[in-house]
Design an enzyme around this catalytic site. Sequence first.
Site, PDB file in Angstrom:
ATOM      1  N   SER A  68       0.800  -1.220   0.000  1.00 41.58           N
ATOM      2  CA  SER A  68       0.000   0.000   0.000  1.00 41.58           C
ATOM      3  C   SER A  68       0.840   1.281   0.000  1.00 41.58           C
ATOM      4  O   SER A  68       1.572   1.547  -0.938  1.00 41.58           O
ATOM      5  CB  SER A  68      -0.954  -0.044   1.202  1.00 41.58           C
ATOM      6  OG  SER A  68      -1.871   1.019   1.181  1.00 41.58           O
ATOM      7  N   ASP A 288      -5.885   2.522  -2.879  1.00 40.13           N
ATOM      8  CA  ASP A 288      -7.085   2.363  -2.049  1.00 40.13           C
ATOM      9  C   ASP A 288      -7.312   3.564  -1.121  1.00 40.13           C
ATOM     10  O   ASP A 288      -8.345   3.639  -0.451  1.00 40.13           O
ATOM     11  CB  ASP A 288      -7.067   1.049  -1.254  1.00 40.13           C
ATOM     12  CG  ASP A 288      -5.939   0.957  -0.237  1.00 40.13           C
ATOM     13  OD1 ASP A 288      -5.086   1.867  -0.189  1.00 40.13           O
ATOM     14  OD2 ASP A 288      -5.899  -0.042   0.514  1.00 40.13           O
ATOM     15  N   GLU A 378     -11.678   6.662   6.922  1.00 37.55           N
ATOM     16  CA  GLU A 378     -10.641   7.028   7.869  1.00 37.55           C
ATOM     17  C   GLU A 378     -10.084   8.379   7.440  1.00 37.55           C
ATOM     18  O   GLU A 378     -10.144   8.748   6.260  1.00 37.55           O
ATOM     19  CB  GLU A 378      -9.532   5.977   7.874  1.00 37.55           C
ATOM     20  CG  GLU A 378      -9.980   4.632   8.425  1.00 37.55           C
ATOM     21  CD  GLU A 378      -8.844   3.630   8.491  1.00 37.55           C
ATOM     22  OE1 GLU A 378      -8.361   3.361   9.604  1.00 37.55           O
ATOM     23  OE2 GLU A 378      -8.441   3.115   7.431  1.00 37.55           O
TER      24      GLU A 378
END
Length: 550
Positions: A68, A288, A378
């Site tokens: 990520s 993402d 988030e």
Amino acid sequence: MASLHIDVIKALSEIHPKPSDITFQYGTAGFRTLGSTLDSVLFRVGLLAGLRSKKLDGKTIGVMVTASHNPEQDNGVKIVDPRGEMLEASWEGHATTLSNAPNTEQFIEALNTLIQSTKIDLSRPCNVVYARDTRPSGISLISALEDGFKAIGCSARNAGVTTTPILHYLVRAINTKGTPESYGEDSEDGYYRKLGLAFKKLVSGRPIIQPVLIDCANGVGALAVAKLMEYLGDTIPLVLENISLSTPGALNNACGADYVKTMQKLPPSLMDHLQFGQRGCSLDGDADRLMYYYLDERGQFHMLDGDKIAALVASFIVELVKSSGLENEVKVGVVQTAYANGASTKYLADRLPVKCVPTGVKHLHHAAEHYDIGVYFEANGHGTVIFSPHTQARLAQYQPSTPAQSTALGHLINLTQLINQTVGDALSDMLLVEVVLAHKSYTGVEWDSLYVDLPNRLVKVVVGDRNVFRTENAERRLVSPPGLQQKIEGLVQRYEGGRSFVRPSGTEDVVRVYAEAVVKSQADELAFRVAGLVYDEVGGDLAKRPKEFL
């Protein structure tokens, strides 16, 4: 009764021995550490994914090789369950146990224990789909993973180099194919086609969208956005930056969503590219996470993070539900973590239910599923919107009584197609944001003015063992080490609008310290003072104590 192919497993396991000096842990993001140390883990995850599929009667399980937003030298792997959701929590422990078996014999023993304890029928078929991001280490790690599939006798489909959200999409699309819950065509093109069509419908008749700059973090998002553009046509002009996939060390380096959120400034590489008033956004290495921003007329940087996205999207969906005449049937709720800015929580809580849960996508996703429409983001820019099966069925059956209700209903139905409901997806979320801005005729300035962020600071303290730190109340309170929470509360009381919490990272041996206050300098000071408390608590040598903690 079928059994394991012990000879095959032994032979392949010996090619992928576990390093003797490392303990692996399946955390909130799966396994994640230096890519050079993960060979044995990938082999064992291959077998575990196969067993998970057998346990679920042959449903397709996903495996994503990615780290990520981490630096390029890191890598990792996570398992995706059949509906595109995170691996069931109880199996995280199985993954950790298998990865730490010191040798082949004990690994096979652990496999047999798992099979017996979870009552897996080895005669069942097993199917997996797997992919990786652009990290150089991904090539050899995929090879180790494929050996794991061979060892368990899996039917495996290689989705190649793609984004994490597309892998999640594929898992759900494969498992729902030909059913009333069909999620879409089970191909990468099917994903782009689904998003492109929904976006075109949602912005039809709206004013022309101004060009949006996208920082692709020199990661796989650069490939994905380029492909997505083919399906968007001329509906939204996209300007791609940081698209170098072959420059060593470029991935996530001084760019990307994590850089923007952590540093709270524009990536240096964009300084001469983002025009005043233009919207820009940053993806992370596997696309993402999403972070928006703009420069005002004075050249001042303004960050529009996950909290700002949640406020924009949730309020828009509430308006659509009301306009459609469904407000008494469809309840919208928002899920946040302790990292959410206090101002965003207040803004949202005045409009709809808000729930706080521990950090980690699995906690947010699970809580969001309890609403008819659950919005979760988030602060780091990872999030999505979930429409419950009952709500989707209701939208399909509902008969609006006015043209305005019919229009709003159409928008809601198209949103269910535009949004990747399996996981946070930077591309889907970017299109969602642009839809709302187009409908509201907002620039970045109007969006930013929904509420004013409380100044905040996030710092991290390197520790020997993050497991010493334990929390409660959705990670907002420390219960261990004893007495540290009381010291933190004593500090917080000295600052106007003060709030601070400490939590161990889910992916590395650091403790994260978050602080808020009414004034920026005080938020910074509070964060560093609390970090100093943490540093002292874990036996830090005062002579080596970072100067900013003093």
